[in-house]
Design a protein around this motif. Sequence first.
Motif, PDB file in Angstrom:
ATOM      1  N   LEU A  37       0.836  -1.190   0.000  1.00 16.42           N
ATOM      2  CA  LEU A  37       0.000   0.000   0.000  1.00 16.42           C
ATOM      3  C   LEU A  37       0.878   1.249   0.000  1.00 16.42           C
ATOM      4  O   LEU A  37       1.969   1.258   0.572  1.00 16.42           O
ATOM      5  N   ARG A  38       0.369   2.298  -0.618  1.00 15.86           N
ATOM      6  CA  ARG A  38       1.089   3.571  -0.616  1.00 15.86           C
ATOM      7  C   ARG A  38       0.753   4.347   0.659  1.00 15.86           C
ATOM      8  O   ARG A  38      -0.400   4.735   0.868  1.00 15.86           O
ATOM      9  N   PRO A  39       1.735   4.587   1.538  1.00 14.40           N
ATOM     10  CA  PRO A  39       1.446   5.332   2.758  1.00 14.40           C
ATOM     11  C   PRO A  39       1.338   6.830   2.492  1.00 14.40           C
ATOM     12  O   PRO A  39       2.028   7.374   1.623  1.00 14.40           O
ATOM     13  N   THR A  40       0.491   7.485   3.261  1.00 15.39           N
ATOM     14  CA  THR A  40       0.300   8.927   3.149  1.00 15.39           C
ATOM     15  C   THR A  40       0.544   9.574   4.507  1.00 15.39           C
ATOM     16  O   THR A  40      -0.079   9.178   5.499  1.00 15.39           O
ATOM     17  N   PRO A  41       1.441  10.548   4.600  1.00 18.26           N
ATOM     18  CA  PRO A  41       1.631  11.247   5.879  1.00 18.26           C
ATOM     19  C   PRO A  41       0.430  12.134   6.176  1.00 18.26           C
ATOM     20  O   PRO A  41      -0.193  12.671   5.251  1.00 18.26           O
ATOM     21  N   ARG A  51      -6.508  13.556  -4.437  1.00 15.18           N
ATOM     22  CA  ARG A  51      -6.066  12.983  -5.708  1.00 15.18           C
ATOM     23  C   ARG A  51      -5.702  11.514  -5.536  1.00 15.18           C
ATOM     24  O   ARG A  51      -6.070  10.669  -6.359  1.00 15.18           O
ATOM     25  N   ARG A  52      -5.009  11.206  -4.470  1.00 18.43           N
ATOM     26  CA  ARG A  52      -4.624   9.816  -4.215  1.00 18.43           C
ATOM     27  C   ARG A  52      -5.847   8.927  -3.981  1.00 18.43           C
ATOM     28  O   ARG A  52      -5.900   7.784  -4.458  1.00 18.43           O
ATOM     29  N   LEU A  53      -6.806   9.425  -3.212  1.00 21.14           N
ATOM     30  CA  LEU A  53      -8.010   8.650  -2.946  1.00 21.14           C
ATOM     31  C   LEU A  53      -8.737   8.326  -4.240  1.00 21.14           C
ATOM     32  O   LEU A  53      -9.193   7.190  -4.457  1.00 21.14           O
ATOM     33  N   LYS A  54      -8.827   9.296  -5.124  1.00 21.26           N
ATOM     34  CA  LYS A  54      -9.501   9.078  -6.407  1.00 21.26           C
ATOM     35  C   LYS A  54      -8.681   8.159  -7.306  1.00 21.26           C
ATOM     36  O   LYS A  54      -9.221   7.264  -7.967  1.00 21.26           O
ATOM     37  N   GLU A  55      -7.377   8.339  -7.319  1.00 16.86           N
ATOM     38  CA  GLU A  55      -6.510   7.566  -8.201  1.00 16.86           C
ATOM     39  C   GLU A  55      -6.382   6.114  -7.742  1.00 16.86           C
ATOM     40  O   GLU A  55      -6.446   5.183  -8.556  1.00 16.86           O
ATOM     41  N   ASP A  56      -6.186   5.901  -6.442  1.00 10.21           N
ATOM     42  CA  ASP A  56      -5.935   4.558  -5.924  1.00 10.21           C
ATOM     43  C   ASP A  56      -7.191   3.842  -5.439  1.00 10.21           C
ATOM     44  O   ASP A  56      -7.184   2.609  -5.311  1.00 10.21           O
ATOM     45  N   ASN A 275       2.379  -3.256   6.955  1.00  9.19           N
ATOM     46  CA  ASN A 275       2.389  -3.372   8.418  1.00  9.19           C
ATOM     47  C   ASN A 275       1.611  -2.184   8.967  1.00  9.19           C
ATOM     48  O   ASN A 275       2.022  -1.032   8.782  1.00  9.19           O
ATOM     49  N   TYR A 276       0.493  -2.433   9.622  1.00  8.72           N
ATOM     50  CA  TYR A 276      -0.304  -1.359  10.204  1.00  8.72           C
ATOM     51  C   TYR A 276       0.171  -1.070  11.627  1.00  8.72           C
ATOM     52  O   TYR A 276       0.526  -1.989  12.375  1.00  8.72           O
ATOM     53  N   GLU A 277       0.162   0.203  11.992  1.00  6.96           N
ATOM     54  CA  GLU A 277       0.501   0.619  13.341  1.00  6.96           C
ATOM     55  C   GLU A 277      -0.716   1.286  13.978  1.00  6.96           C
ATOM     56  O   GLU A 277      -1.525   1.928  13.277  1.00  6.96           O
ATOM     57  N   ALA A 278      -0.843   1.141  15.278  1.00  8.44           N
ATOM     58  CA  ALA A 278      -1.948   1.774  15.995  1.00  8.44           C
ATOM     59  C   ALA A 278      -1.964   3.270  15.696  1.00  8.44           C
ATOM     60  O   ALA A 278      -0.954   3.945  15.862  1.00  8.44           O
ATOM     61  N   GLY A 279      -3.088   3.780  15.242  1.00 13.11           N
ATOM     62  CA  GLY A 279      -3.222   5.183  14.847  1.00 13.11           C
ATOM     63  C   GLY A 279      -3.428   5.350  13.361  1.00 13.11           C
ATOM     64  O   GLY A 279      -3.951   6.375  12.908  1.00 13.11           O
ATOM     65  N   ASP A 280      -3.007   4.339  12.572  1.00 10.75           N
ATOM     66  CA  ASP A 280      -3.217   4.386  11.118  1.00 10.75           C
ATOM     67  C   ASP A 280      -4.695   4.194  10.796  1.00 10.75           C
ATOM     68  O   ASP A 280      -5.433   3.524  11.528  1.00 10.75           O
ATOM     69  N   VAL A 281      -5.114   4.747   9.666  1.00 11.01           N
ATOM     70  CA  VAL A 281      -6.475   4.551   9.160  1.00 11.01           C
ATOM     71  C   VAL A 281      -6.401   4.424   7.643  1.00 11.01           C
ATOM     72  O   VAL A 281      -5.616   5.130   6.998  1.00 11.01           O
ATOM     73  N   VAL A 282      -7.205   3.522   7.083  1.00 17.03           N
ATOM     74  CA  VAL A 282      -7.352   3.447   5.632  1.00 17.03           C
ATOM     75  C   VAL A 282      -8.760   3.904   5.274  1.00 17.03           C
ATOM     76  O   VAL A 282      -9.743   3.384   5.810  1.00 17.03           O
ATOM     77  N   PHE A 283      -8.835   4.880   4.388  1.00 17.63           N
ATOM     78  CA  PHE A 283     -10.121   5.355   3.865  1.00 17.63           C
ATOM     79  C   PHE A 283     -10.272   4.771   2.461  1.00 17.63           C
ATOM     80  O   PHE A 283      -9.301   4.742   1.697  1.00 17.63           O
ATOM     81  N   HIS A 284     -11.473   4.302   2.120  1.00 19.42           N
ATOM     82  CA  HIS A 284     -11.605   3.756   0.773  1.00 19.42           C
ATOM     83  C   HIS A 284     -12.965   3.998   0.142  1.00 19.42           C
ATOM     84  O   HIS A 284     -13.959   4.251   0.821  1.00 19.42           O
TER      85      HIS A 284
END
Length: 332
Positions: A37-41, A51-56, A275-284
């Motif tokens: 997955l592509r991580p986003t800060p 743009r990333r949400l729409k593209e990916d 590898n997910y870390e506590a605090g990460d979220v994936v929106f889709h």
Amino acid sequence: MATAEDPESALPQLSKHLPHGLGQNGGRVDLSQIGFLRPTPPDLPVKEMRRRLKEDGYLFVKGVIPREDVLQARENYFRAYASTSLLAPGTSPREGIFNASSNPDLHKGIGGQGLPADPMEEKILIDSHSDPKYRAFVEHPALTKFIRDLMGWKEHVILDRTMLRHNVPLGKGTGIHYDKLFLRGGSAFFLTAWVPIGDISINGGGLCYLANSVPLGEAIENDFTRRAADMTQEERISAYNKNMITDGGGMISRSPQDFALAHSEFGTHKWLVTNYEAGDVVFHDPHSIHASGRNEDAEGRIRLSTDLRFYEKGAEGIDRRWLKIWHPGDGL
């Protein structure tokens, strides 16, 4: 870490973490069909995030929620199971380590899995969805602010039907699907937030996404809609109608590897992991195709997560079936 954008460096890392490929309910995915997955800060400009949400079709954001708040939610959840056989003796609820002397099939979570065999565990699982501490966590101010900024919404609606899931090592996970299957009762756009509640290793049962899969999800849904033309409205919006039941659970395929290869004309042939870390979220996106990996965590950690869906407040076409807290047998 390598990302979906640099496949040359991905293979060595994947070989280290997934020497036998990625496990899913329907088999194993070969390393050649896996990427990152592509991580986003969290401080990336919102225009680029959109743009990333729409593209990916997804946006994997690091550190949206304070880590300590997530770990406290994990501890709150597993503390309720202290008198059951779910947790390894001598371990803390915050760790959430599975009792390896027990059978994984006895400790099912929700989402195509059934319910725990122990009536006490079943009650805990049901009651956890209405627990005030959990309800406060899913509306965490940091998450709320992020979603409003990302979507440009002044206010939002979070659906009461959230899915709080735990997957024990070697247990059954969530099959291949896209969320619109289960929210056909409304026409408005909704955003899903998948929140890992604790760290989840790359082979620990976290969500994996089929790359660039939104067009494929839309094509599948349009095909199902055409074939459902002669159904009643109730049948048509059900994720379990006669056109949908390919595995008995409202999912769209049994085999992750075969499914990806069969639809390679869409350019969707890789499952993306991290590898997910506590605090990460994936929106889709509602049509982004995903599934959980098989939990093969070396430390025996139980994968805990929640699925949240958001609409813009005032939107017409909300799936009102989801305005009630989850309970077994609700048909959704």
